[in-house]
Design an enzyme around this catalytic site. Structure first.
Site, PDB file in Angstrom:
ATOM      1  N   ILE A  68     -12.593  -0.248  -3.039  1.00 24.71           N
ATOM      2  CA  ILE A  68     -11.782  -1.332  -3.585  1.00 24.71           C
ATOM      3  C   ILE A  68     -10.486  -1.308  -2.804  1.00 24.71           C
ATOM      4  CG2 ILE A  68     -10.851   0.124  -5.440  1.00 24.71           C
ATOM      5  CD1 ILE A  68     -10.749  -2.463  -7.185  1.00 24.71           C
ATOM      6  N   VAL A  70      -6.921  -3.948  -1.560  1.00 16.80           N
ATOM      7  CA  VAL A  70      -6.177  -5.200  -1.517  1.00 16.80           C
ATOM      8  C   VAL A  70      -5.257  -5.126  -0.308  1.00 16.80           C
ATOM      9  CG1 VAL A  70      -4.504  -6.663  -2.725  1.00 16.80           C
ATOM     10  CG2 VAL A  70      -6.310  -5.497  -4.023  1.00 16.80           C
ATOM     11  N   GLU A 102     -14.221   7.778  -6.741  1.00 17.84           N
ATOM     12  CA  GLU A 102     -13.385   8.834  -6.162  1.00 17.84           C
ATOM     13  C   GLU A 102     -12.114   8.162  -5.674  1.00 17.84           C
ATOM     14  OE1 GLU A 102     -16.312   9.295  -3.395  1.00 17.84           O
ATOM     15  OE2 GLU A 102     -17.450  10.801  -4.474  1.00 17.84           O
ATOM     16  N   TYR A 114      -6.858   2.811 -12.769  1.00 16.55           N
ATOM     17  CA  TYR A 114      -8.133   3.279 -13.315  1.00 16.55           C
ATOM     18  C   TYR A 114      -7.955   3.808 -14.735  1.00 16.55           C
ATOM     19  CZ  TYR A 114      -9.506   3.073  -8.375  1.00 16.55           C
ATOM     20  OH  TYR A 114      -9.740   2.670  -7.094  1.00 16.55           O
TER      21      TYR A 114
END
Length: 145
Positions: A68, A70, A102, A114
């Protein structure tokens, strides 16, 4: 801005975003390998430009957030949270019992995101991530459904 599903023809743009966002990004070939029936990729597109993406891998009840990121110029707009929320929803929809990930030990902003969405720390992988001077630990996290 809501995440959209990405297709394989976005790999080069995904690699560019990854290179801007990560010190040791996935290669375009590695990203390309993350398309197929076990994977789902989401992206945020603004002004016809990919601003961020997330890759989900799922086998039966086990889902993993593969990557993930950005683009740094688009950070702080809630895109990471929107991508992660889409990954969580897709995992649940496909019957996942757990979503694993991770994150770099130094990734305090990511870890806070998270944790805000219910992930819990489950362990550490010593020296998992490459750095400019050696290696950094990975913090293992999971969200149980």
């Amino acid at each position: 801005m809501l995440p959209v599903l990405l297709c394989e023809d976005m790999c080069s743009q995904m690699a560019i975003v990854a290179a801007r966002a990560h010190s040791h990004p996935m290669s375009e070939a590695s990203i390309k390998s993350c398309f197929g029936h076990l994977y789902t990729s989401f992206g945020i597109i603004e002004d016809d430009s990919l601003c961020g993406f997330a890759i989900l891998h799922q086998i039966f009840e086990d889902a993993t957030l593969m990557d993930i990121c950005v683009d740094p110029k688009s950070q702080g707009k809630g895109f990471g949270k929107a991508l992660l929320t889409a990954v969580i929803a897709a995992s649940k929809e496909k019957g996942a019992e757990v979503l694993l990930l991770e994150v770099r030990q130094s990734g305090t902003t990511a870890r806070a995101l998270y944790e805000s969405l219910g992930f819990e720390i489950t362990g550490v992988r010593k020296g998992y991530y490459k750095t400019q001077t050696g290696a950094e630990d990975a913090v293992l996290m999971q969200l149980s459904f």
